[in-house]
Write an enzyme that holds these catalytic residues in place. Structure first.
Site: not given
Ligand code: G16
Length: 544
Positions: A113-114, A278, A280, A282-283, A364, A377
């Site tokens: 992800s990010h 981000d 991937d 999704d953000r 979120e 997302k």
């Molecule tokens: C993932 C999850 C999200 C979550 C985020 C942060 O996003 O899919 O639902 O809100 O992590 O999670 P945490 O607070 O546990 O670090 P992504 O974009 O990282 O795949």
């Protein structure tokens, strides 16, 4: 096709977090590490032989090597078809769409992800089920158990597959399809939004946009849709070429990491609309000229205006937000008489609600929003939602936000992250908070009196599964909240997240600076959790 069985021994650190397994690349490069996890995924599935698996990732370092390994393991384990994004690339929402559209058995998405990418940075892998969404906890718990007992994995002895040419390949019983990574997703977006209207608004100069793809997966998607189809000026999408190390940055769309976009949007003569996505895809981060829209507000504004968008014109069935997300969307739901659900952090918790049509929109605070169109997302979807909304309302981002606050009040919001905290210290902070819970109700600091203090537990209204220990909530009688939880996506030590929220309904106070407005609550948060005292730090690593 010859397959070979390799003996292996378990690794003890393969428990999936908030969104799959995320570790340093070097951890994934240990002998058998990726193979153990992938075989454990397959060992946790039933009746998949001959069926279709979707495969793609965000293009970060180790993506291609991992895909070649997974192709050979999927072949050896008996899948009938693999659908793979060209170059091994699929944004997370695009992968979700492909699983749904081609009725695949499931998919493997490679992304951290990010988190940053590169040989010394992060990699990740997760399994998505046939609805296109991240596997629910029941599956990830079974998967984790399998990683603890695994003793062998299977590999087909086939050549590496050319990932760069769109087309089909048959190897005995296995069909491999390399598909255009963008086409199906672009087609889906055109069905949801009024592309003609957005196109006219861009041509007329009502919308002048900049999109920061952060050298990540959304580059090709945004180029094709925003510039190619909707006619935004060439160069409106910048940092558009996905790089294995994201150009050395954190591909995290917030004002701390998307500083290039932030500078553009807070300059004189700023464009009317700015956005970023981000690693991937999704953000999303939404900005207007000299304004940043918090993800919590963005969700609330989308819910309030959903009928302006063709796909949601007949209305939405309900909304959901993760527990630490501000209560802004709750106010919209109450006004529109819609059901509103509070779920634990993690997109997987929205899946059942979407499948059962209990909700249409969800989001979120962590810069994510989405709808029933996929089960992830979706960053670019959120951007197109806003563009469609601006085109329909013929208002600036700032005017849309202010109008919303005047009607519903403002949930002033921020999140403080303390990263790479020593695990024992982080667990000590959580224990310390837990021990205070029963004594907090009734306690006051200035205008803030604690109304409730608890540890969030969620019972899924569809399958009645219970997810406990999902973060600590301290709610005040004036509607303000402080939430504490440990992140489930970090790869070094623990990340403590403190979410702070204050409700302001006095229309003369709506434009306050959020830092000042939340200062007192920030102090109360420190009194409660003692993160500065216990870590010796003086400030959070990231404030969003
Ligand atoms: C993932 C999850 C999200 C979550 C985020 C942060 O996003 O899919 O639902 O809100 O992590 O999670 P945490 O607070 O546990 O670090 P992504 O974009 O990282 O795949």
């Amino acid at each position: 096709m010859q397959t070979k069985t390799y003996n292996t021994t378990p690794y003890d650190d393969q428990k999936p977090g908030t969104s799959g397994l995320r570790k340093k690349v070097k951890v994934f490069q240990q002998p058998g590490y990726l193979e153990n996890f992938v075989q454990s995924i397959f060992n946790s599935l039933e009746d998949f032989q001959g069926k279709t698996l979707v495969l793609g990732g965000d293009g970060r370092y180790f993506n291609r090597q991992a895909i070649q390994i997974i192709i050979k393991m999927a072949a050896a384990n008996g899948f009938g078809e693999l659908i793979i994004g060209q170059g091994g690339l699929l944004s997370t929402p695009a992968a979700s769409n492909i699983i749904r559209k081609y009725q695949a058995f499931g998919g493997i998405v490679l992304s951290a992800s990010h988190n940053p990418g590169g040989p010394d940075e992060d990699f990740g892998i997760k399994y998505n089920v046939s609805n296109g969404g991240p596997a629910p906890e029941k599956f990830t718990d079974a998967l984790y158990l399998n990683t603890k007992t695994i003793s062998s994995y299977q590999i087909a002895e086939i050549d590496d597959v050319d990932l760069d040419c769109v087309g089909e390949l048959n190897i005995n019983h296995l069909k491999i399809r390399i598909i255009d990574s963008v086409a199906d997703y672009a087609e889906l977006m055109a069905k949801i939004f009024d592309f003609d209207l957005i196109k006219q608004s861009i041509a007329a100069g009502l919308i002048n946009l900049r999109f920061d793809a952060m050298h990540a997966i959304t580059g090709p998607y945004a180029k094709q849709i925003l510039e190619g189809v909707l006619g935004a000026e060439t160069g409106s999408v910048f940092n558009a070429v996905p790089l294995e190390d994201f150009g050395g940055g954190h591909p995290d769309p917030n004002m701390a990491h998307a500083h290039e976009l932030t500078k553009i949007m807070f300059a004189d003569n700023a464009p009317t609309f700015g956005a970023a996505s981000d690693g991937d895809g999704d953000r999303n981060m939404i900005m207007g000229a000299n304004i940043f829209v918090t993800p919590s507000d963005s969700l609330a504004i989308m819910a309030a205006n959903a009928r302006s968008i063709p796909a949601y014109a007949k209305g939405i069935s309900g909304v959901a937000r993760s527990m630490p997300t501000s209560q802004a969307v709750d106010r919209v739901a109450a006004a529109l008489n819609l059901p509103c659900y509070e779920t634990p952090t993690g997109w997987k918790f929205f899946g059942n609600l979407l499948d059962a049509n209990k909700i249409t929109l969800c989001g979120e605070e962590s810069f994510g929003s989405g709808s029933n169109h996929v089960r992830e997302k979706d960053g670019l979807w959120a951007v197109l939602f806003w563009l469609n909304l601006i085109a329909r309302k013929r208002q600036s981002v700032a005017d849309i936000v202010h109008e919303h606050w005047q009607k519903y009040g403002r949930d002033i919001y921020c999140r403080h992250d303390y990263e790479a905290v020593d695990l024992d210290i982080a667990n000590g902070i959580v224990d310390h908070l837990r021990r205070q819970l029963s004594r907090l109700p009734g306690k006051s600091w200035g205008d803030y009196t604690v109304k409730y203090a608890d540890e969030f537990s969620y019972t899924d209204p569809v399958d009645n599964s219970v997810s406990a220990n999902q973060g600590i909530r301290v709610g005040f009688s004036n509607g303000s909240r402080i939430v504490f939880r440990l992140s489930g996506t970090g790869t070094v030590g623990a990340t403590l997240r403190i979410y702070i929220e204050k409700y302001e309904k006095d229309i003369t106070q709506l434009d306050q600076d959020s830092g000042q407005a939340l200062a007192e609550l920030v102090e109360i948060a420190e009194l409660l959790c003692e993160v500065k005292k216990r870590t010796g730090r003086t400030e959070p690593d990231v404030v969003t």
